[in-house]
Design a protein around this motif. Structure first.
Motif: not given
Length: 432
Positions: A402-425
């Motif tokens: 179940q930690a998979r879902v938590f980690v992916i959710g946290l990852l997408i939240t951080l990306v949308l907050r700090y790099a909304p166009k992606g790490l390689l826009p």
């Protein structure tokens, strides 16, 4: 100096520092997984990541190139997996050696005739039949013929399940199933696109999500065709399997096949992106009204890009099913086969093919390694807790998954907050 010529001079290319750093980080993570988990496990992870990279490339050209939000990736992945199974599995003599193929073909012929009859009924107004009467005739014929065909079809499929289990495969090379899987996904995508591409992006997402569930439900309940929840295995590989040359070498050969596929797809997509066709697609994405005013066929181009993305999804789904050596319709889940692909594209950068490859590998490593890492941390915490007299919880393995879902959710939240166009826009070149 000629001003017009000066405007078209390209700016000096910068050193791709961000790209080098990010891919170096991914390479370091891969090497770390090899050291900790071993070669066989790590090679399997890379093969699955490469299959997901093909899926992500299909989504990034739909969403990144054309702004089409496809929430039904799972359905096209399942179609590719079905074709990989149907074309590569050995022939089922219990079915083909009986009269059942003839009976099934006869029912399918009835279905085609019924469709043509109903279609002809919808055109009766051309010979003077009032439109209201034409519609009534078409509806009555449609209902009656549907019940007749379904009744005959159910009788044949019941016989297939009782006497042969299911149809079986065609015994063809694995590559044939992959190609047909891409073609079938593209064909289904064509009909979906003809209906749904006129919708707004949010409605398109809802429509494709529903269609994906319909495809999954059909494959899961068509026991005569797919064995349904009983699954079909083992599926053949396009390279020698683990039983012949060992797990690590067999998976390495499989990885070479998927890597070659990615290289070809990446080259073709990059050429198309920088060609006039790619610039036209991006112009439609950025300003549809202006593109239409310049005489571009908006609907045709949007349909082209949607079908192309579906072809790649079907191809990646076929390669993934063959590698897993099992076709299980119930195993196709929106979380694993739609949302995860979406996270890969968001992390890498929609519209950037290189960023999509980075996102696919990075996210899949995080997805796979989250569970063992979480289990390791839980075991450490439990060891400390036992010394303090804590009660040890059960089902640690399922809790770690179940930690998979938590980690992916946290990852997408951080990306949308700090790099909304992606790490390689996406990098769009502007010409003066």
């Amino acid at each position: 100096m000629d001003t017009k010529r000066a405007d078209t001079v390209a700016a000096p290319r910068r050193f791709p520092l961000r790209e080098v750093v990010l891919f170096a980080a991914v390479l370091t993570a891969v090497l770390g997984v090899y050291l900790v988990m071993g070669a066989a496990y790590s090679t399997r992870m890379l093969v699955e990541a490469s299959c997901y990279a093909i899926l992500a490339l299909g989504l990034t050209i739909q969403w990144g190139y054309a702004g089409q939000f496809n929430a039904g990736v799972m359905g096209f992945v399942a179609l590719g997996g079905f074709c990989a199974m149907f074309f590569s599995m050995p022939i089922n003599e219990a079915f083909w050696g009986s009269e059942l193929p003839g009976e099934l073909g006869q029912v399918l012929l009835y279905a085609i005739v019924a469709i043509l009859v109903v279609f002809g009924a919808t055109r009766l107004d051309r010979i003077g039949v009032p439109k209201l009467l034409r519609t009534l005739i078409a509806i009555i014929l449609g209902v009656v013929l549907y019940l007749m065909v379904v009744n005959a079809f159910r009788g044949v499929t019941d016989q297939i399940e009782a006497r042969a289990g299911f149809i079986g495969g065609l015994g063809l090379p694995v590559g044939v199933g992959w190609i047909v899987g891409g073609a079938l996904a593209g064909g289904v995508g064509y009909f979906i696109g003809k209906v749904c591409l006129g919708l707004r992006s949010d409605y398109l997402a809802i429509a494709t999500l529903g269609i994906a569930e319909i495809i999954k439900a059909f494959l899961k309940n068509a026991d005569w065709l797919t064995r349904g929840t009983a699954t079909v295995s083992p599926l053949p590989w396009p390279v020698p399997g683990p039983a012949e040359i060992g797990f690590t070498l067999a998976r390495a050969l499989y990885l070479s096949v998927t890597a070659a596929m990615i290289a070809v797809i990446f080259f073709l997509l990059s050429r198309a992106y920088h060609a006039p066709w790619g610039r036209m697609i991006r112009a439609i994405r950025d300003n549809e009204i202006s593109a239409a005013a310049m005489g571009k066929d908006i609907n045709k181009r949007r349909l082209e890009i949607f079908v192309l993305g579906c072809v790649l999804m079907g191809l990646g789904g076929a390669a993934l099913a063959s590698f897993n050596s099992m076709f299980d319709p119930q195993g196709y889940l929106p979380l694993n086969h739609t949302f995860l692909v979406l996270v890969m594209v968001i992390l890498g950068g929609p519209g950037n093919n290189l960023g999509t490859l980075f996102g696919a590998v990075a996210v899949y490593i995080i997805w796979i390694m989250s569970a063992p890492l979480a289990l390791f941390l839980m075991d450490m915490a439990m060891s400390l807790g036992q010394g303090l007299g804590w009660e040890t919880p059960t089902n640690m393995d399922s809790r770690a998954l179940q930690a998979r879902v938590f980690v992916i959710g946290l990852l997408i939240t951080l990306v949308l907050r700090y790099a909304p166009k992606g790490l390689l826009p996406e990098k769009v070149k502007h010409h003066g």
